[in-house]
Design an enzyme around this catalytic site. Structure first.
Site, mmCIF file in Angstrom:
data_model
loop_
_atom_site.group_PDB
_atom_site.id
_atom_site.type_symbol
_atom_site.label_atom_id
_atom_site.label_comp_id
_atom_site.label_asym_id
_atom_site.label_seq_id
_atom_site.Cartn_x
_atom_site.Cartn_y
_atom_site.Cartn_z
ATOM 1 N N ARG A 102 0.842 -1.189 0.000
ATOM 2 C CA ARG A 102 0.000 0.000 0.000
ATOM 3 C C ARG A 102 0.877 1.238 0.000
ATOM 4 N NH1 ARG A 102 -4.593 1.356 4.463
ATOM 5 N NH2 ARG A 102 -2.877 1.084 5.908
ATOM 6 N N ASP B 214 -1.002 -2.819 12.700
ATOM 7 C CA ASP B 214 -0.567 -3.376 11.418
ATOM 8 C C ASP B 214 -0.441 -4.889 11.572
ATOM 9 O OD1 ASP B 214 1.298 -2.346 8.740
ATOM 10 O OD2 ASP B 214 1.405 -4.427 9.428
ATOM 11 N N THR C 265 -0.924 7.571 -1.119
ATOM 12 C CA THR C 265 -2.194 7.519 -1.862
ATOM 13 C C THR C 265 -3.121 6.443 -1.310
ATOM 14 O OG1 THR C 265 -1.343 5.861 -3.385
ATOM 15 C CG2 THR C 265 -0.974 8.174 -3.981
ATOM 16 N N ASP D 25 3.007 -6.401 10.833
ATOM 17 C CA ASP D 25 3.988 -6.096 11.886
ATOM 18 C C ASP D 25 3.703 -6.909 13.145
ATOM 19 O OD1 ASP D 25 5.350 -4.333 10.299
ATOM 20 O OD2 ASP D 25 4.446 -2.527 11.158
HETATM 21 N N1 URA Z 1 -3.644 -3.017 7.335
HETATM 22 C C1 URA Z 1 -3.336 -3.337 8.612
HETATM 23 O O1 URA Z 1 -2.471 -4.177 8.858
HETATM 24 N N2 URA Z 1 -3.997 -2.717 9.613
HETATM 25 C C2 URA Z 1 -4.969 -1.827 9.394
HETATM 26 O O2 URA Z 1 -5.549 -1.320 10.352
HETATM 27 C C3 URA Z 1 -5.275 -1.498 8.051
HETATM 28 C C4 URA Z 1 -4.597 -2.114 7.045
#
Ligand code: URA
Length: 209
Positions: free
Chosen positions: A104, A200, A108, A203
């Site tokens: 991502r 995330d 953007t 992560d």
């Molecule tokens: N991707 C993620 O890992 N966490 C989010 O909150 C949104 C997208």
């Protein structure tokens, strides 16, 4: 299937709460994701087509139920999708596996493709695309675009958390793709994270930052 299935099973909800907690370690997070993936897979495969096979039990012959048709295809949306993939593969070890690599763009929020590999005969398989987080929906829509270009016709999307924005985006772009999720959260924040969310997912799962 309905366009959205929210799995409210107590085990799913309990495990999800543990995963949301920022005090949960990477190892426990990964283990919980594996466990939840199996409970969600149970739901998403509920209506798989069946046939019968003639077998003999120790007592007598019988026509016993078995899955029919081609092996299903699991498609992991990298990298966080792999956390769901591992658990589902334990349940459905003969599934074929594909990968969609999208990252991502943080400015953007649009998906950028860097890898795509899918099993053959996608048109004859149930295809389950997996990604723990349905946030903006941009990556999910892009992944499903690719799968449809490769011929997939019967696609389902499995995630852990969904934002209303992502659900709406998917419904708009791919109304034929049912979504199965463990939770529908409040909204996205200005950075595109699901809130309250779990942070995330990649992560949390891999211990990166
Ligand atoms: N991707 C993620 O890992 N966490 C989010 O909150 C949104 C997208």
């Amino acid at each position: 299937m309905d366009h959205l299935t929210h799995v409210k099973h107590p085990l799913v909800q309990h495990k999800l709460t543990l995963m949301r907690d920022k005090a949960t370690s990477t190892a426990v997070f990964r283990q919980l994701l594996r466990e939840i993936s199996q409970l969600l897979a149970y739901e998403i495969t509920r209506e798989l087509p069946m046939t019968t096979r003639a077998i003999e039990t120790p007592l007598q012959p019988m026509d016993a139920p078995v899955l029919s048709g081609r092996k299903l295809a699991l498609v992991s949306i990298l990298r966080a999708g792999n956390g769901l993939l591992d658990g589902i593969l334990e349940l459905v070890p003969s599934a074929r596996v594909g990968f969609v690599g999208l990252y991502r763009d943080e400015e953007t929020l649009q998906p950028v493709q860097y890898y795509f590999k899918a099993p053959d005969h996608l048109d004859e398989r149930l295809v389950i695309a997996v990604d723990p987080m349905l946030a903006t929906g941009n990556s999910s829509v892009a992944a499903i675009d690719l799968l449809k270009e490769k011929g997939a016709k019967d696609i389902r999307f499995l995630c852990l958390l969904a934002a209303p924005e992502g659900i709406a985006r998917m419904k708009d772009a791919h109304p034929d793709v049912p979504i199965v999720t463990a939770a529908v959260d409040e909204r996205l924040n200005e950075k595109g994270y699901i809130t309250p969310g779990l942070g995330d997912a990649g992560d949390r799962m891999f211990g990166t930052k």
